[in-house]
Design a protein around this motif. Structure first.
Motif, PDB file in Angstrom:
ATOM      1  N   LYS A  45       0.883   7.828 -45.491  1.00  0.00           N
ATOM      2  CA  LYS A  45       1.879   8.813 -45.909  1.00  0.00           C
ATOM      3  C   LYS A  45       3.251   8.210 -46.187  1.00  0.00           C
ATOM      4  CE  LYS A  45       3.184  10.459 -41.272  1.00  0.00           C
ATOM      5  NZ  LYS A  45       3.258  11.667 -40.426  1.00  0.00           N
ATOM      6  N   TYR A  46       3.518   7.001 -45.689  1.00  0.00           N
ATOM      7  CA  TYR A  46       4.796   6.343 -45.978  1.00  0.00           C
ATOM      8  C   TYR A  46       4.702   5.421 -47.197  1.00  0.00           C
ATOM      9  CZ  TYR A  46       6.635   8.114 -41.579  1.00  0.00           C
ATOM     10  OH  TYR A  46       7.063   8.932 -40.566  1.00  0.00           O
ATOM     11  N   GLY A  47       3.526   5.348 -47.823  1.00  0.00           N
ATOM     12  CA  GLY A  47       3.339   4.511 -48.993  1.00  0.00           C
ATOM     13  C   GLY A  47       2.004   3.794 -48.940  1.00  0.00           C
ATOM     14  N   LYS A  48       1.638   3.190 -50.048  1.00  0.00           N
ATOM     15  CA  LYS A  48       0.352   2.518 -50.154  1.00  0.00           C
ATOM     16  C   LYS A  48       0.513   1.002 -50.154  1.00  0.00           C
ATOM     17  CE  LYS A  48      -1.938   6.214 -52.751  1.00  0.00           C
ATOM     18  NZ  LYS A  48      -2.674   6.548 -53.992  1.00  0.00           N
ATOM     19  N   THR A  64       9.790  -3.581 -49.412  1.00  0.00           N
ATOM     20  CA  THR A  64       9.155  -2.266 -49.537  1.00  0.00           C
ATOM     21  C   THR A  64       8.113  -2.064 -48.447  1.00  0.00           C
ATOM     22  OG1 THR A  64       9.496  -2.214 -51.933  1.00  0.00           O
ATOM     23  CG2 THR A  64       7.794  -0.765 -51.041  1.00  0.00           C
ATOM     24  N   TYR A  65       7.276  -3.056 -48.230  1.00  0.00           N
ATOM     25  CA  TYR A  65       6.252  -2.935 -47.202  1.00  0.00           C
ATOM     26  C   TYR A  65       6.874  -2.974 -45.809  1.00  0.00           C
ATOM     27  CZ  TYR A  65       3.006  -3.872 -51.049  1.00  0.00           C
ATOM     28  OH  TYR A  65       2.300  -3.812 -52.224  1.00  0.00           O
ATOM     29  N   ASP A 119       1.917 -10.035 -35.348  1.00  0.00           N
ATOM     30  CA  ASP A 119       1.327  -9.981 -36.688  1.00  0.00           C
ATOM     31  C   ASP A 119       2.318 -10.593 -37.668  1.00  0.00           C
ATOM     32  OD1 ASP A 119       0.147  -9.518 -39.114  1.00  0.00           O
ATOM     33  OD2 ASP A 119      -0.344  -7.421 -38.734  1.00  0.00           O
ATOM     34  N   PRO A 120       2.113 -11.854 -38.072  1.00  0.00           N
ATOM     35  CA  PRO A 120       3.061 -12.534 -38.955  1.00  0.00           C
ATOM     36  C   PRO A 120       2.971 -12.086 -40.416  1.00  0.00           C
ATOM     37  CG  PRO A 120       1.821 -14.101 -37.608  1.00  0.00           C
ATOM     38  CD  PRO A 120       1.118 -12.794 -37.544  1.00  0.00           C
ATOM     39  N   PHE A 121       1.908 -11.375 -40.769  1.00  0.00           N
ATOM     40  CA  PHE A 121       1.751 -10.819 -42.117  1.00  0.00           C
ATOM     41  C   PHE A 121       1.541  -9.312 -41.945  1.00  0.00           C
ATOM     42  CE2 PHE A 121       0.217 -15.198 -42.176  1.00  0.00           C
ATOM     43  CZ  PHE A 121       0.869 -15.738 -43.282  1.00  0.00           C
ATOM     44  N   MET A 122       2.585  -8.620 -41.530  1.00  0.00           N
ATOM     45  CA  MET A 122       2.479  -7.257 -41.006  1.00  0.00           C
ATOM     46  C   MET A 122       2.061  -6.223 -42.046  1.00  0.00           C
ATOM     47  SD  MET A 122       5.432  -5.184 -38.897  1.00  0.00           S
ATOM     48  CE  MET A 122       6.686  -5.450 -40.166  1.00  0.00           C
ATOM     49  N   ASP A 161       9.794  -1.757 -44.915  1.00  0.00           N
ATOM     50  CA  ASP A 161      10.338  -0.420 -44.658  1.00  0.00           C
ATOM     51  C   ASP A 161       9.220   0.567 -44.346  1.00  0.00           C
ATOM     52  OD1 ASP A 161      12.896  -1.346 -45.059  1.00  0.00           O
ATOM     53  OD2 ASP A 161      13.028  -0.642 -47.136  1.00  0.00           O
ATOM     54  N   MET A 162       8.099   0.418 -45.036  1.00  0.00           N
ATOM     55  CA  MET A 162       6.927   1.255 -44.780  1.00  0.00           C
ATOM     56  C   MET A 162       6.442   1.058 -43.343  1.00  0.00           C
ATOM     57  SD  MET A 162       3.332   1.084 -46.889  1.00  0.00           S
ATOM     58  CE  MET A 162       4.263   0.796 -48.400  1.00  0.00           C
ATOM     59  N   ALA A 163       6.321  -0.206 -42.948  1.00  0.00           N
ATOM     60  CA  ALA A 163       5.856  -0.528 -41.598  1.00  0.00           C
ATOM     61  C   ALA A 163       6.831  -0.017 -40.541  1.00  0.00           C
ATOM     62  CB  ALA A 163       5.678  -2.040 -41.459  1.00  0.00           C
ATOM     63  N   LYS A 164       8.101  -0.218 -40.781  1.00  0.00           N
ATOM     64  CA  LYS A 164       9.123   0.226 -39.828  1.00  0.00           C
ATOM     65  C   LYS A 164       9.049   1.726 -39.620  1.00  0.00           C
ATOM     66  CE  LYS A 164      14.105  -0.012 -38.944  1.00  0.00           C
ATOM     67  NZ  LYS A 164      15.417  -0.442 -39.491  1.00  0.00           N
ATOM     68  N   SER A 165       8.876   2.482 -40.696  1.00  0.00           N
ATOM     69  CA  SER A 165       8.789   3.945 -40.592  1.00  0.00           C
ATOM     70  C   SER A 165       7.562   4.360 -39.795  1.00  0.00           C
ATOM     71  CB  SER A 165       8.747   4.570 -41.987  1.00  0.00           C
ATOM     72  OG  SER A 165       9.943   4.329 -42.691  1.00  0.00           O
ATOM     73  N   ARG A 166       6.433   3.719 -40.055  1.00  0.00           N
ATOM     74  CA  ARG A 166       5.207   4.062 -39.333  1.00  0.00           C
ATOM     75  C   ARG A 166       5.322   3.755 -37.846  1.00  0.00           C
ATOM     76  NH1 ARG A 166       0.105   1.246 -41.343  1.00  0.00           N
ATOM     77  NH2 ARG A 166      -0.886   2.806 -40.003  1.00  0.00           N
ATOM     78  N   ILE A 167       5.882   2.602 -37.514  1.00  0.00           N
ATOM     79  CA  ILE A 167       5.991   2.202 -36.111  1.00  0.00           C
ATOM     80  C   ILE A 167       7.012   3.068 -35.383  1.00  0.00           C
ATOM     81  CG2 ILE A 167       6.644   0.306 -34.574  1.00  0.00           C
ATOM     82  CD1 ILE A 167       5.499  -1.581 -36.783  1.00  0.00           C
TER      83      ILE A 167
END
Length: 246
Positions: free
Chosen positions: A171-174, A227-228, A200-203, A230-236
């Motif tokens: 939901k935060y992006g693909k 971009t990825y 995870d060094p390739f998060m 920011d996506m990861a940060k939002s999910r976490i």
């Protein structure tokens, strides 16, 4: 409360900030070095998925450059890994031999190569050849021949079967190679304990971080693409807020 540290940086640079012998488990999904290979294949993947990894720009290195980057990754991982720590690396089957050779060079003990089977893969080229429904994962321990293995007396096969990533986890992006949370949680729970440090060094989109937070592990995540990241940060952060509410 578990600790979370996120870095929007190159993994080799960011891992310099990680203390020696501090990591219990690395679960990661680095580039497979298939970008150039896939561009020359007779496939309609790029037409079916708008963020096809072969066109993303981060998986099109020449083999020698990719091999050098992975060698540096294992060298950095060896410094931060605790003796007896564990690593799971997802990888294309045709590159597994290279990954094992590089890992062993830096003190990692090769345990096994397993398979992730996707129960609902994209049915591309189904009338031309076998549908691609599997990816490999490689299991290592560091400086020992065994590590944490929370099987509870049960027998776990080297074959893990799940669906592909559901829409609710996007939901935060693909992200073109995003792994489902159920798959990553399988490894995190078996190969680490609560309060352990997971890296995870390739998060990518942050799946390992979400799972680490849910299972009360500490987490360090690194992602170069903004971009990825920011996506990861939002999910976490969403998972962190859920934990606080509970």
């Amino acid at each position: 409360m578990s600790e979370i540290k996120l870095y929007n940086d190159d993994c080799i640079v960011a891992m310099k900030k990680v203390a020696d012998k501090s990591i219990d488990l690395i679960v990661t999904d680095p580039p497979y070095n298939l970008g150039n290979f896939m561009k020359n294949r007779d496939t309609n993947l790029s037409k079916m998925r708008d963020n096809f990894f072969g066109s993303a720009g981060w998986d099109d290195m020449e083999f020698d450059d990719w091999e050098k980057s992975m060698d540096n990754f294992f060298k950095s991982s060896a410094r931060v890994m605790k003796k007896g720590g564990t690593m799971i690396v997802f990888m294309a089957i045709i590159k597994v031999e290279t990954i094992i050779r590089l890992a062993e060079k830096h003190g990692f003990y090769y345990k096994t190569t397993g398979i992730w089977h996707k129960t609902n893969p994209m049915p591309r080229n189904m009338n031309l050849h076998f549908v691609n429904s599997t990816e490999a994962w490689v299991y290592f321990t560091y400086k020992t021949r065994t590590g944490t293995f929370n099987n509870g007396g049960a027998m776990f096969h080297d074959f893990v079967e799940t669906s592909v990533t559901p829409n609710g986890e996007r939901k935060y992006g693909k992200h073109p190679t995003q792994k489902p949370e159920s798959l990553i949680q399988h490894f995190v729970e078996i190969l680490s304990n609560p309060d352990d440090w997971v890296l995870d060094p390739f998060m990518g989109s942050g799946t390992t971080g979400v799972v680490a937070k849910r299972t009360e592990r500490n987490f360090i995540g690194v992602e170069l693409d903004k971009t990825y990241f920011d996506m990861a940060k939002s999910r976490i952060e969403e998972k962190r807020n859920e934990t606080k509410c509970n």
